[in-house]
Design a protein around this motif. Structure first.
Motif, PDB file in Angstrom:
ATOM      1  N   CYS A 116       0.964  -1.449   0.185  1.00 43.16           N
ATOM      2  CA  CYS A 116       0.148  -0.044   0.250  1.00 43.16           C
ATOM      3  C   CYS A 116       1.137   1.525  -0.061  1.00 43.16           C
ATOM      4  O   CYS A 116       1.891   1.546  -0.261  1.00 43.16           O
ATOM      5  N   GLN A 117       0.364   2.472   0.963  1.00 42.58           N
ATOM      6  CA  GLN A 117       1.516   3.778   0.626  1.00 42.58           C
ATOM      7  C   GLN A 117       2.540   3.613   2.227  1.00 42.58           C
ATOM      8  O   GLN A 117       3.487   3.870   1.533  1.00 42.58           O
TER       9      GLN A 117
ATOM     10  N   GLY B 220       2.531   0.944   4.499  1.00 42.96           N
ATOM     11  CA  GLY B 220       2.433  -0.531   4.854  1.00 42.96           C
ATOM     12  C   GLY B 220       0.953  -0.526   6.041  1.00 42.96           C
ATOM     13  O   GLY B 220       1.122  -2.044   6.604  1.00 42.96           O
ATOM     14  N   MET B 221       0.124  -0.033   6.241  1.00 43.86           N
ATOM     15  CA  MET B 221      -0.699   0.000   7.245  1.00 43.86           C
ATOM     16  C   MET B 221      -1.949  -0.674   6.502  1.00 43.86           C
ATOM     17  O   MET B 221      -2.776  -1.394   7.076  1.00 43.86           O
ATOM     18  N   ARG B 222      -2.416  -0.833   4.734  1.00 44.50           N
ATOM     19  CA  ARG B 222      -3.444  -0.792   4.564  1.00 44.50           C
ATOM     20  C   ARG B 222      -3.026  -2.335   4.239  1.00 44.50           C
ATOM     21  O   ARG B 222      -4.147  -2.846   4.059  1.00 44.50           O
ATOM     22  N   SER B 223      -1.339  -2.496   4.116  1.00 43.38           N
ATOM     23  CA  SER B 223      -1.430  -3.874   3.596  1.00 43.38           C
ATOM     24  C   SER B 223      -1.701  -5.341   5.147  1.00 43.38           C
ATOM     25  O   SER B 223      -2.147  -5.408   4.326  1.00 43.38           O
ATOM     26  N   SER B 224      -1.050  -4.557   5.833  1.00 44.36           N
ATOM     27  CA  SER B 224      -0.927  -5.082   7.143  1.00 44.36           C
ATOM     28  C   SER B 224      -3.120  -5.457   6.933  1.00 44.36           C
ATOM     29  O   SER B 224      -2.875  -6.616   7.644  1.00 44.36           O
ATOM     30  N   GLN B 225      -3.620  -4.980   7.151  1.00 46.05           N
ATOM     31  CA  GLN B 225      -5.109  -4.434   7.608  1.00 46.05           C
ATOM     32  C   GLN B 225      -5.396  -5.723   6.212  1.00 46.05           C
ATOM     33  O   GLN B 225      -6.292  -7.078   6.768  1.00 46.05           O
ATOM     34  N   ALA B 226      -4.984  -5.796   5.211  1.00 34.69           N
ATOM     35  CA  ALA B 226      -5.447  -6.727   3.723  1.00 34.69           C
ATOM     36  C   ALA B 226      -4.431  -7.959   4.235  1.00 34.69           C
ATOM     37  O   ALA B 226      -5.123  -9.422   3.657  1.00 34.69           O
ATOM     38  N   CYS B 227      -3.485  -8.286   4.478  1.00 33.72           N
ATOM     39  CA  CYS B 227      -2.932  -9.126   5.084  1.00 33.72           C
ATOM     40  C   CYS B 227      -3.371  -9.911   6.283  1.00 33.72           C
ATOM     41  O   CYS B 227      -3.841 -11.768   5.982  1.00 33.72           O
ATOM     42  N   LYS B 228      -4.293  -9.528   7.005  1.00 35.25           N
ATOM     43  CA  LYS B 228      -4.926 -10.088   7.918  1.00 35.25           C
ATOM     44  C   LYS B 228      -5.889 -10.601   7.225  1.00 35.25           C
ATOM     45  O   LYS B 228      -6.905 -11.835   8.233  1.00 35.25           O
ATOM     46  N   GLN B 229      -6.786 -10.285   6.970  1.00 37.55           N
ATOM     47  CA  GLN B 229      -8.149 -10.383   6.364  1.00 37.55           C
ATOM     48  C   GLN B 229      -7.934 -11.307   4.863  1.00 37.55           C
ATOM     49  O   GLN B 229      -8.682 -12.830   5.173  1.00 37.55           O
TER      50      GLN B 229
END
Length: 113
Positions: A82-83, A85-94
């Motif tokens: 992501c921009q 690393g925060m949204r990508s971390s959320q996506a990884c959890k999903q």
């Protein structure tokens, strides 16, 4: 005294929310550059369409956070950016919750790339 309990609770909650998801690998942008041509990996950018159009890495497919990941193959490693690393971390959890075994988050995101 009650105020300290509330503050302690908030601190514990924040620490719990920020801890990495079990089973999600984290890589640097330098490590990412060495794997961009690996056909056994699927690269996913979870930023908005506008962010993606502004600047992207060609190997990454844009699937904004909140979209369905159902069409991604479960037999390949999913590398998420992501921009920051925060949204990508959320996506990884999903992705982990949806049964994806090999999930990798790019630390620092496009800001570090």
């Amino acid at each position: 005294m009650e105020m300290w309990i509330i503050i302690a609770f908030v601190v514990v909650l924040l620490i719990w929310r920020m801890k990495p998801t079990k089973g999600v690998r984290t890589i640097s942008t330098a490590q990412l550059k060495n794997m961009l041509n690996d056909k056994d990996k699927v690269f996913v950018d979870v930023r908005t369409s506008a962010e993606y159009k502004g600047r992207n890495i060609p190997q990454f497919k844009n699937i904004p956070l909140g979209s369905s990941f159902d069409k991604l193959p479960k037999d390949k490693e999913i590398v998420v950016i992501c921009q920051s690393g925060m949204r990508s971390s959320q996506a990884c959890k999903q992705l982990k919750k949806q049964g994806f075994e090999r999930v990798t988050n790019v630390r620092g995101g496009m800001s570090a790339y």
